[in-house]
Design a protein around this motif. Structure first.
Motif, short mmCIF file in Angstrom:
data_model
loop_
_atom_site.label_atom_id
_atom_site.label_comp_id
_atom_site.label_asym_id
_atom_site.label_seq_id
_atom_site.Cartn_x
_atom_site.Cartn_y
_atom_site.Cartn_z
N ASP A 1 0.85 -1.18 0.00
CA ASP A 1 0.00 0.00 0.00
C ASP A 1 0.88 1.23 0.00
O ASP A 1 2.07 1.16 0.35
N ASP B 1 -13.56 -14.73 6.57
CA ASP B 1 -13.72 -13.37 6.07
C ASP B 1 -14.71 -12.60 6.95
O ASP B 1 -14.49 -11.43 7.29
N ARG C 1 -14.03 -9.18 9.48
CA ARG C 1 -14.82 -7.95 9.56
C ARG C 1 -15.32 -7.72 10.99
O ARG C 1 -15.27 -6.59 11.50
N ALA D 1 -10.61 -0.19 10.53
CA ALA D 1 -11.05 -0.63 9.20
C ALA D 1 -10.39 -1.97 8.89
O ALA D 1 -9.18 -2.14 9.10
N SER E 1 -9.59 -3.03 6.18
CA SER E 1 -8.58 -2.81 5.13
C SER E 1 -7.21 -2.48 5.71
O SER E 1 -6.22 -2.47 4.98
N TYR F 1 -3.12 -6.13 7.13
CA TYR F 1 -2.23 -6.38 5.99
C TYR F 1 -1.67 -7.80 5.96
O TYR F 1 -1.04 -8.18 4.96
N ARG G 1 -6.34 -12.43 -1.38
CA ARG G 1 -7.42 -12.41 -2.38
C ARG G 1 -7.55 -13.74 -3.10
O ARG G 1 -8.64 -14.09 -3.56
N THR H 1 -11.68 -11.20 1.10
CA THR H 1 -11.82 -9.88 0.47
C THR H 1 -11.97 -8.75 1.48
O THR H 1 -11.89 -7.58 1.10
N SER H 2 -12.21 -9.06 2.74
CA SER H 2 -12.38 -8.00 3.73
C SER H 2 -11.05 -7.39 4.16
O SER H 2 -11.02 -6.25 4.65
N LEU H 3 -9.95 -8.13 4.02
CA LEU H 3 -8.64 -7.61 4.40
C LEU H 3 -8.18 -6.60 3.36
O LEU H 3 -8.83 -6.37 2.34
N ASN H 4 -7.03 -5.99 3.62
CA ASN H 4 -6.45 -5.11 2.61
C ASN H 4 -6.32 -5.87 1.28
O ASN H 4 -6.01 -7.06 1.27
N ARG H 5 -6.53 -5.16 0.20
CA ARG H 5 -6.57 -5.85 -1.11
C ARG H 5 -5.27 -6.55 -1.47
O ARG H 5 -5.27 -7.45 -2.30
#
Length: 679
Positions: A204, A281, A285, A294, A296, A299, A339, A344-348
């Motif tokens: 990031d 996932d 969250r 968040a 996101s 990491y 991913r 998908t809830s974690l950082n991309r």
């Protein structure tokens, strides 16, 4: 009765037969299943959502056809249009039983939420995380020196932080130019370098200086429960711990049941993979919300599990683990993109570190226990028991360490017990029986006073007294043995033999009444002969695994016993030894390590050198395969007695005198005793 359908609820394991056309909610209420509803069955509140399972369920002895529930009706259709139902979900108040069916009650549909007893233990961990944030000042572009922004960013990292070799995902490159310009060529970069990575990876980037909080998740994916600890990647603090039931329970309560489900139902492995990934996932969250961050900002994840869970999480068919030689697809550690695992809830760009397995049915969770407890550095002979649906054991010292897994089954979790339930508010978790009066007293989860103390009745009204969980049934059976209600063979005596009316006829055997709540609409909570048999089978598998490791090491006793896992923190050492779950040692040499697998996952999350260390250690731990070792069966049969048919317990006898009773004569109890002697 023969036309009635068999309905099995998970995770409670409760089952019963019901007339065709019975609403699922009605069946749940009659069985005492924890299924919520506040709208009176009108399909408004949606709290009674359930998930039916289809296909073959060998563990339950049932095949569920597609038409096992009534067709989708207008009420469900309306609710789905307005508020939406997750794929595969039904409303329990609307769906009707049309055939044999297995029904899962998800956590959000349960009134009494599961208590996940895998909290994070206090532990000093040297910080050397794979992910960190660095501030850099990048040279502006120049017509005289036409280089790309990414190349100048790499040059800045090399000059200012001595970091050579940097890679970036396409999603980072897309954001790079606007971020650098917004920050006036100053940026904070989140870098990751795993213990096997040749280059750093940019996860990031943010404009200017950002004092970024970076977070990671340590996850212990068990057969029955999933526990996660949200950790700061800066200082190692645990910000929140949370957990939920493993949704794969609806496919089978133990590991081999899930392997069988994958074998007998095409696509069954994919179905189980999807279920557990969605659960993790969702847990990511939830724990982020609890901590007020968040998701996101997460990491990295370090995750541990047994080999079957390992395969199903990774999307590998576990069929090879169901037959000798129990080959793993891979036993090495893995570093993967979140991913690619549908997280998908974690950082991309989050990364997932999978700890190595030891071999066969000894998995990454056992490796994590070894990382946390370090038996390979012990001066004395230590036995570490990670108690769960699939127990894993380590035994040894600095000279040699052995490991094995033992199929204890779900009885220790409160499953396969007549009044059993998962650990939730209202469940009996502690039991004491007066050896003279034979009267019980107990504590329930969520209520501090014991049942015979002032304030208990008022406090218990909030939760009710709903059943008995794993730690409760262990104490109950041990207390029954100490009070002379159960003989060494595990037989329950009748009222005339024991001197208490609480020992009441139960078919051809007897059961012991702990609590009768029928006067106020509650359940009768008893310990039946079948319950004791289930505990005997579970504890015999555990003890046999320990004895097998001791045989291999050439020792008759151990110096220290460490109880790990969710039960490790809640099992009484005295009761465990009375049952014969663990070998005889002084009680002050029995220790609780709490969720040692979770602690090992935290260490791996926060320290790269620890990853290198455990990857070396697993190659030095020798696995003993219980499934093909003839002595395991011999130890198992001897361990059926309470505490044991052959081994002596001199340390236990210093503090407990077990009554010399026998209920082998007369009535059904004698017949049961003869059957057990032949077994």
């Amino acid at each position: 009765m023969t036309d009635d359908a068999l309905v099995i609820f998970t995770p409670s394991g409760k089952r019963g037969r019901f007339a065709i056309g019975t609403p699922v909610l009605t069946a749940a209420r009659q069985l005492g299943v924890d299924l919520d509803s506040v709208c009176g069955g009108r399909g408004i509140c949606s709290k009674c959502q359930i998930t039916p399972g289809y296909g073959e369920f060998p563990k339950h002895g049932v095949t569920v056809a597609e038409g096992a529930l009534s067709e989708w009706n207008a009420v469900e259709d309306r609710y789905n249009r307005i508020r939406g139902l997750a794929a595969g979900r039904r409303l329990g108040c609307q769906a009707k039983v049309m055939g044999d069916v297995v029904i899962d009650v998800p956590p959000e549909s349960q009134v009494h939420k599961q208590v996940i007893r895998k909290s994070a233990a206090e532990r000093h961990i040297d910080m050397d995380p794979a992910t960190r944030a660095l501030y850099v000042e990048v040279q502006e572009p120049d017509m005289e020196e036409p280089t790309g922004d990414f190349e100048r960013l790499k040059r800045a990292l090399a000059a200012q932080w001595q970091i050579e070799g940097v890679e970036a995902d396409l999603s980072v490159l897309r954001r790079l130019q606007p971020v650098l310009r917004k920050g006036e060529w100053k940026a904070t970069v989140v870098l990751h370098r795993g213990n096997h990575d040749a280059a750093h990876r940019i996860l990031d980037i943010f404009p200017g200086y950002h004092d970024l909080p970076l977070y990671g998740l340590a996850v212990d994916l068990g057969s029955t429960t999933i526990a996660a600890h949200l950790c700061s990647l800066t200082d190692g603090r645990v910000l929140a711990s949370s957990g939920l039931m493993n949704p794969q329970i609806r496919f089978g309560e133990d590991l081999m049941s899930r392997v069988s489900y994958a074998m007998m139902n095409p696509g069954g492995d994919v179905e189980m993979t999807r279920a557990v990934r969605e659960a993790i996932d969702h847990l990511s969250r939830t724990i982020a919300q609890e901590a007020g961050i968040a998701a996101s900002a997460i990491y990295e994840m370090a995750i541990v599990f047994n080999p079957v869970m390992h395969h199903l999480f990774l999307g590998v068919d576990p069929v090879e683990l169901g037959q000798a030689p129990f080959a793993l697809a891979t036993s090495d550690s893995l570093s993967l993109d979140a991913r690619d695992l549908d997280l998908t809830s974690l950082n991309r760009n989050a990364r997932v570190y999978v700890l190595p397995c030891i071999a066969g049915h000894v998995g990454a969770d056992c490796a994590a226990v070894a990382l946390a407890e370090e038996p390979q550095k012990s001066k004395d002979m230590v036995l570490i028991v990670d108690v769960g649906t699939n127990a894993e054991l380590l035994c040894g010292n600095e000279a040699r360490v052995l490991a094995c897994s033992s199929p204890t089954g779900p009885a220790f979790e409160g499953a396969q017990i007549s009044s059993g339930q998962r650990a939730a508010p209202g469940a009996i978790e502690r039991v004491q029986i007066d050896p003279v009066t034979k009267e019980p007293r107990f504590r329930i989860i969520g209520v501090e006073p014991w049942s015979d103390e002032p304030g208990f009745a008022d406090a218990a009204q909030k939760t009710g007294i709903t059943g008995i969980c794993g730690s409760g049934i262990i104490e109950a059976v041990a207390e029954m043995r100490m009070a002379g209600l159960v003989d060494p063979g595990g037989l329950v005596g009748g009222s005339e033999q024991t001197g208490t009316a609480r020992c009441e006829p139960h078919g051809r055997t007897f059961s012991y009444l702990i609590h009768d709540g029928t006067a106020t609409g509650g359940p009768r909570i008893t310990v039946t002969q079948g319950d004791i048999r289930a505990i005997q089978l579970a504890k015999s598998a555990l003890y046999a695994g320990a004895r097998l490791l001791m045989d291999e090491l050439g020792v008759d006793k151990v110096d220290r016993v460490v109880l790990a896992g969710a039960f490790g923190a809640h099992i009484s050492a005295k009761h465990a030894m009375v049952l014969g779950m663990i070998p005889d040692v002084p009680l002050d040499r029995v220790f609780s390590a709490g969720n040692a697998a979770g602690t090992g996952a935290r260490i791996a999350l926060l320290n790269r050198a620890a990853r290198d260390g455990i990857e070396r250690t697993v190659h030095d731990i020798h696995k003993v395969e219980t499934a093909i070792e003839p002595r395991f069966q011999e130890h198992f049969v001897n361990a059926n007695a309470i505490p044991h048919a052959v081994d002596t317990f001199p340390e236990l006898s210093k503090i407990v005198t077990l009554p010399d009773v026998s209920f082998n004569t007369g009535g059904s109890g004698g017949e049961g005793g003869r059957r057990r002697r032949r077994g």
